[in-house]
Enzyme design. Structure first.
Site, PDB file in Angstrom:
ATOM      1  N   CYS A  11       0.839  -1.199   0.000  1.00  0.00           N
ATOM      2  CA  CYS A  11       0.000   0.000   0.000  1.00  0.00           C
ATOM      3  C   CYS A  11       0.877   1.253   0.000  1.00  0.00           C
ATOM      4  CB  CYS A  11      -0.934   0.003   1.208  1.00  0.00           C
ATOM      5  SG  CYS A  11      -0.095   0.227   2.797  1.00  0.00           S
ATOM      6  N   CYS A  14       2.892   1.680   3.193  1.00  0.00           N
ATOM      7  CA  CYS A  14       3.983   0.702   3.279  1.00  0.00           C
ATOM      8  C   CYS A  14       5.168   1.138   2.425  1.00  0.00           C
ATOM      9  CB  CYS A  14       3.506  -0.679   2.838  1.00  0.00           C
ATOM     10  SG  CYS A  14       2.154  -1.329   3.849  1.00  0.00           S
TER      11      CYS A  14
END
Length: 79
Positions: A11, A14
């Site tokens: 994501c 992340c």
């Protein structure tokens, strides 16, 4: 050498954590092996319930947030 694991499924948060980790390590002049862990089984095996997460030498230090580069530098320097 320090081992830094960045846990997340890819994501935006992340990816930002991984980028901040690499930038902080460079700024702090700390040599470390950075490993990106995206496998959900491996993430769960570390007891991580919220990503992104960060482990240093196998010890989970952060879950569910993206610290700033400055905060990461302090963490890598043991402050």
């Amino acid at each position: 050498m320090m081992k830094v694991e960045v846990f997340g499924t890819g994501c935006v948060k992340c990816k930002r954590l991984e980028r901040n980790v690499r930038e902080a390590l460079a700024a702090a002049h700390v040599q470390a092996e950075v490993i990106k862990v995206e496998d959900m089984g491996a993430i769960m095996d570390h007891g991580i319930m919220v990503t992104p997460a960060l482990a240093i030498d196998g010890d989970v230090k952060l879950m569910g947030k993206v610290p700033s580069v400055g905060e990461l530098i302090k963490l890598f320097n043991g402050e």
